[in-house]
Motif scaffolding. Sequence first.
Motif, short mmCIF file in Angstrom:
data_model
loop_
_atom_site.label_atom_id
_atom_site.label_comp_id
_atom_site.label_asym_id
_atom_site.label_seq_id
_atom_site.Cartn_x
_atom_site.Cartn_y
_atom_site.Cartn_z
N THR A 54 -8.62 5.64 -17.67
CA THR A 54 -8.68 7.08 -17.94
C THR A 54 -7.35 7.77 -17.63
O THR A 54 -6.91 8.63 -18.39
N ASN A 55 -6.73 7.37 -16.51
CA ASN A 55 -5.49 8.06 -16.12
C ASN A 55 -4.37 7.12 -15.71
O ASN A 55 -3.33 7.57 -15.24
N GLY A 56 -4.61 5.82 -15.84
CA GLY A 56 -3.57 4.86 -15.50
C GLY A 56 -3.39 4.61 -14.02
O GLY A 56 -2.47 3.90 -13.60
N TYR A 57 -4.27 5.18 -13.20
CA TYR A 57 -4.15 4.99 -11.74
C TYR A 57 -4.22 3.50 -11.41
O TYR A 57 -5.01 2.76 -11.98
N THR A 58 -3.36 3.10 -10.50
CA THR A 58 -3.36 1.70 -10.05
C THR A 58 -3.64 1.62 -8.56
O THR A 58 -3.16 2.45 -7.77
N TYR A 59 -4.41 0.62 -8.20
CA TYR A 59 -4.78 0.38 -6.79
C TYR A 59 -4.29 -1.00 -6.39
O TYR A 59 -4.35 -1.95 -7.19
N TYR A 60 -3.83 -1.09 -5.15
CA TYR A 60 -3.42 -2.39 -4.61
C TYR A 60 -4.02 -2.59 -3.23
O TYR A 60 -4.02 -1.67 -2.39
N LEU A 61 -4.50 -3.79 -2.99
CA LEU A 61 -4.95 -4.18 -1.67
C LEU A 61 -3.74 -4.14 -0.74
O LEU A 61 -2.62 -4.53 -1.13
N ARG A 62 -3.92 -3.65 0.48
CA ARG A 62 -2.78 -3.44 1.37
C ARG A 62 -1.88 -4.67 1.51
O ARG A 62 -0.65 -4.54 1.46
N PRO A 63 -2.40 -5.88 1.69
CA PRO A 63 -1.50 -7.04 1.88
C PRO A 63 -0.60 -7.37 0.68
O PRO A 63 0.36 -8.12 0.84
N VAL A 64 -0.92 -6.83 -0.50
CA VAL A 64 -0.11 -7.18 -1.67
C VAL A 64 0.75 -6.01 -2.13
O VAL A 64 1.55 -6.16 -3.07
N GLU A 65 0.62 -4.86 -1.50
CA GLU A 65 1.42 -3.70 -1.88
C GLU A 65 2.90 -4.02 -1.78
O GLU A 65 3.36 -4.60 -0.80
N GLY A 66 3.64 -3.64 -2.82
CA GLY A 66 5.08 -3.90 -2.85
C GLY A 66 5.45 -5.28 -3.35
O GLY A 66 6.63 -5.54 -3.62
N ARG A 67 4.46 -6.16 -3.50
CA ARG A 67 4.74 -7.52 -3.99
C ARG A 67 4.09 -7.77 -5.36
O ARG A 67 4.64 -8.51 -6.18
N PHE A 68 2.93 -7.18 -5.60
CA PHE A 68 2.20 -7.36 -6.86
C PHE A 68 2.30 -6.10 -7.69
O PHE A 68 2.33 -4.98 -7.16
N THR A 69 2.33 -6.28 -9.02
CA THR A 69 2.33 -5.16 -9.95
C THR A 69 1.37 -5.44 -11.09
O THR A 69 1.47 -6.48 -11.75
N ILE A 70 0.44 -4.50 -11.31
CA ILE A 70 -0.50 -4.63 -12.42
C ILE A 70 -0.02 -3.76 -13.58
O ILE A 70 0.51 -2.67 -13.37
N SER A 71 -0.22 -4.26 -14.80
CA SER A 71 0.23 -3.50 -15.96
C SER A 71 -0.58 -3.87 -17.20
O SER A 71 -1.18 -4.95 -17.24
N ARG A 72 -0.59 -2.96 -18.15
CA ARG A 72 -1.26 -3.22 -19.43
C ARG A 72 -0.23 -3.52 -20.50
O ARG A 72 0.82 -2.89 -20.56
N ASP A 73 -0.53 -4.49 -21.36
CA ASP A 73 0.25 -4.72 -22.56
C ASP A 73 -0.69 -4.47 -23.73
O ASP A 73 -1.46 -5.35 -24.13
#
Length: 124
Positions: A54-73
């Motif tokens: 709906t708005n592109g908001y992304t959530y990350y589990l704390r241990p992976v923040e800054g290391r993982f990136t989610i994206s749509r193609d």
Amino acid sequence: QVQLVESGGGLVQPGGSLRLSCAGSGFPLSDYHIGWFRQAPGKAREGVSCISYTNGYTYYLRPVEGRFTISRDTAKNTVDLQMNNLKPEDTSVYYCAAIAGVTPASGCYGIHSRGQGTQVTVSS
């Protein structure tokens, strides 16, 4: 029926990178909230990262923040998870799922449909 297929898992050394891809079959992933989850043997399932449609908001589990990136193609109809600086504790089966929602407070919740999963092993 929502059908999801993951790819991109494998064996990588600590500090390495992998890119997981979640492909949708017969429907646009852009119409769904999509999440990446993981579950290691004997451990609880974790919602690693999710993206709202709906708005592109992304959530990350704390241990992976800054290391993982989610994206749509959108062109490929995939939701990808770029994983950098991998650690042994990231070792798990990762699967993607169509979910009911994602919020800062609740994280990723309400799995509708999920793929079979792909193994990620981080080891030297």
